[in-house]
Every structure is written in C-alpha cells, then in structure tokens.
Design a protein around this motif. Sequence first.
Motif, mmCIF file in Angstrom:
data_model
loop_
_atom_site.group_PDB
_atom_site.id
_atom_site.type_symbol
_atom_site.label_atom_id
_atom_site.label_comp_id
_atom_site.label_asym_id
_atom_site.label_seq_id
_atom_site.Cartn_x
_atom_site.Cartn_y
_atom_site.Cartn_z
ATOM 1 N N SER A 29 1.209 -1.152 -0.172
ATOM 2 C CA SER A 29 -0.435 -0.352 -0.114
ATOM 3 C C SER A 29 0.916 1.356 0.584
ATOM 4 N N GLU A 30 0.710 1.974 -0.234
ATOM 5 C CA GLU A 30 0.867 3.554 -1.036
ATOM 6 C C GLU A 30 0.712 4.477 0.118
ATOM 7 N N VAL A 31 1.401 5.191 0.845
ATOM 8 C CA VAL A 31 1.075 6.301 2.048
ATOM 9 C C VAL A 31 1.647 7.170 1.747
ATOM 10 N N SER A 32 1.125 8.582 2.464
ATOM 11 C CA SER A 32 1.718 9.428 2.294
ATOM 12 C C SER A 32 1.283 10.907 3.193
ATOM 13 N N ALA A 33 2.375 11.599 3.567
ATOM 14 C CA ALA A 33 1.828 11.904 4.906
ATOM 15 C C ALA A 33 2.405 14.181 4.091
ATOM 16 N N ASN A 34 2.198 15.047 5.353
ATOM 17 C CA ASN A 34 2.400 16.166 5.077
ATOM 18 C C ASN A 34 3.244 16.836 5.765
ATOM 19 N N ILE A 35 4.196 17.658 5.789
ATOM 20 C CA ILE A 35 5.167 18.198 6.705
ATOM 21 C C ILE A 35 5.096 18.473 8.334
ATOM 22 N N ASP A 36 3.717 19.471 8.113
ATOM 23 C CA ASP A 36 2.668 19.010 9.682
ATOM 24 C C ASP A 36 2.478 18.497 10.155
ATOM 25 N N THR A 37 2.408 17.287 9.437
ATOM 26 C CA THR A 37 1.815 15.982 10.537
ATOM 27 C C THR A 37 3.010 15.284 10.920
ATOM 28 N N MET A 38 4.119 15.236 10.013
ATOM 29 C CA MET A 38 5.331 14.554 10.199
ATOM 30 C C MET A 38 6.390 15.973 11.273
ATOM 31 N N ARG A 39 5.893 16.393 11.424
ATOM 32 C CA ARG A 39 7.134 17.896 12.103
ATOM 33 C C ARG A 39 6.986 17.087 13.544
ATOM 34 N N ASP A 40 5.467 16.902 14.286
ATOM 35 C CA ASP A 40 5.166 16.107 15.408
ATOM 36 C C ASP A 40 6.291 15.246 15.994
ATOM 37 N N TYR A 41 6.343 14.193 14.436
ATOM 38 C CA TYR A 41 6.949 12.960 15.037
ATOM 39 C C TYR A 41 8.716 12.818 14.860
ATOM 40 N N ILE A 42 9.615 14.032 14.560
ATOM 41 C CA ILE A 42 10.953 14.476 14.333
ATOM 42 C C ILE A 42 11.602 14.018 15.584
ATOM 43 N N ASP A 43 12.812 13.261 15.758
ATOM 44 C CA ASP A 43 13.187 12.715 16.243
ATOM 45 C C ASP A 43 14.272 13.910 16.206
ATOM 46 N N TRP A 44 14.343 15.296 17.477
ATOM 47 C CA TRP A 44 15.683 15.890 17.215
ATOM 48 C C TRP A 44 16.850 15.281 17.571
ATOM 49 N N THR A 45 16.714 15.074 18.981
ATOM 50 C CA THR A 45 18.607 14.402 19.228
ATOM 51 C C THR A 45 19.443 14.203 17.934
ATOM 52 N N PRO A 46 18.830 13.322 17.138
ATOM 53 C CA PRO A 46 19.832 13.192 16.596
ATOM 54 C C PRO A 46 20.440 14.304 14.951
ATOM 55 N N PHE A 47 19.249 15.215 14.960
ATOM 56 C CA PHE A 47 19.162 16.831 14.132
ATOM 57 C C PHE A 47 20.445 17.320 14.610
ATOM 58 N N PHE A 48 20.488 17.300 16.459
ATOM 59 C CA PHE A 48 21.542 18.934 16.530
ATOM 60 C C PHE A 48 22.603 17.648 16.750
ATOM 61 N N MET A 49 22.913 16.065 16.955
ATOM 62 C CA MET A 49 24.182 15.266 17.139
ATOM 63 C C MET A 49 24.943 15.163 15.406
ATOM 64 N N THR A 50 23.695 15.584 14.085
ATOM 65 C CA THR A 50 24.756 15.798 12.848
ATOM 66 C C THR A 50 25.119 17.093 12.965
ATOM 67 N N TRP A 51 24.663 18.192 13.749
ATOM 68 C CA TRP A 51 25.639 19.556 13.776
ATOM 69 C C TRP A 51 26.769 19.209 14.650
ATOM 70 N N SER A 52 26.953 18.333 15.417
ATOM 71 C CA SER A 52 27.596 18.212 15.898
ATOM 72 C C SER A 52 27.602 19.496 18.011
ATOM 73 N N LEU A 53 26.208 18.825 17.953
ATOM 74 C CA LEU A 53 25.324 19.620 18.805
ATOM 75 C C LEU A 53 25.428 18.609 20.053
ATOM 76 N N ALA A 54 25.930 18.068 20.887
ATOM 77 C CA ALA A 54 25.859 17.101 21.364
ATOM 78 C C ALA A 54 24.524 17.427 23.216
ATOM 79 N N GLY A 55 23.756 16.749 23.370
ATOM 80 C CA GLY A 55 22.359 17.093 24.400
ATOM 81 C C GLY A 55 21.335 15.511 23.708
ATOM 82 N N LYS A 56 20.430 15.705 24.471
ATOM 83 C CA LYS A 56 18.965 15.344 24.262
ATOM 84 C C LYS A 56 17.996 15.825 24.393
ATOM 85 N N TYR A 57 17.030 15.988 23.117
ATOM 86 C CA TYR A 57 15.917 17.501 23.374
ATOM 87 C C TYR A 57 14.845 16.309 23.373
ATOM 88 N N PRO A 58 14.205 17.657 24.690
ATOM 89 C CA PRO A 58 14.719 19.273 24.752
ATOM 90 C C PRO A 58 15.412 19.359 25.597
#
Length: 178
Positions: A29-58
């Motif tokens: 089955s195909e699935v689609s989503a929009n940015i606004d829905t997905m924003r609530d599910y972003i795991d921000w901790t790896p995002f910060f690690m990618t930018w070499s900022l150590a620490g857990k969100y929030p």
Amino acid sequence: MSLQIARNNGLAFDWVNYTPPPPKTVGVSEVSANIDTMRDYIDWTPFFMTWSLAGKYPRILEDDVVGEEAQRLFDDAHVILDMLSAEKSLNPRGVVGIFPANRVDDDIEIFRDESRQEVIEVSHHLRQQTEKIGFANYCMADFIAEKSSGKADYLGAFAVTGGLEEDALAKRYAGLRY
C-alpha cells in the motif's frame, strides 16, 4: 559463542498457545503524509548530533554550553519546515507491505500469497552471538511463527522518502551562502 549455542539460547516463545492475528490487508500500500503532520514525529536528538551539538532534545535547548546555538538551529529548522509546508515543495511518501511469511531457522520465507505455495524471497537474519546470561540470543526471525508449526504468520516492511522532490530542492539551495 558458536551459532548453534546461540540458536539453542534463542527466544523461547509459546507458539503452541499463540496464533498470530491475520492483517486486515495483505500486499503493498502507498502512504503519504504532509510536513505539518510529520513535524510532530521528528526525533530532534539525532538532528542536533548531525550538527555536532551534543545533548538530548528538549534538554539541549536549555544547555549552558550549546543551548543558545541549539535553540537558533531548532528555530531555523522550523522556519524551513514552515516554508516547505506552505510551498508544498516536498511531499513525503512511502510504501508499506505486509506479506505471508514463516520462519525456517534464522531465515524468513516470504510467500507470494496466502496459499503459501510459492516462496518469492528469503530474508536472512543474523542471530546475536555474544554470551548472554539470563537473556536470549535474539534473531529477528524469532518473532515469526515456524513454518513447521502450520501457523500462518506475516512479515511487514516499509520504505519511505522525504519526497521525490528532494534532488530538485537540493539543487535550488546549492551554492547559497548563509
């Protein structure tokens, strides 16, 4: 430890008294989503690690050392997400498949249909082989009913993309200086 010893210490699951429930839908089955829905599910901790900022969100946003920069980066990310949402320039989508399957040792046989007569793929899995005391040496196949049990079981798989427009969007931003 040897593979055989690890297999002997595999997950002891009571398949005799458990019958896997059949899924509502078998197949892809195909699935689609929009940015606004997905924003609530972003795991921000790896995002910060990618930018070499150590620490857990929030908590990172309040960190004495990197908190100010983390907050600035977080705010910038939300500006970009707002823009992508407003322009609809990125359309996340994916596919989900649920397939008839059964286990044979550490492998999972995936069948063409519910008749389970034709194996279309065999998914090979590794078993943990480090010494475990009080814990099983797990293998993903442990969670699928053995073929010899005669019980119908299923395997799920998925693939996702942030959007097929990613390459065009990346070219749009190539060379920009911040």
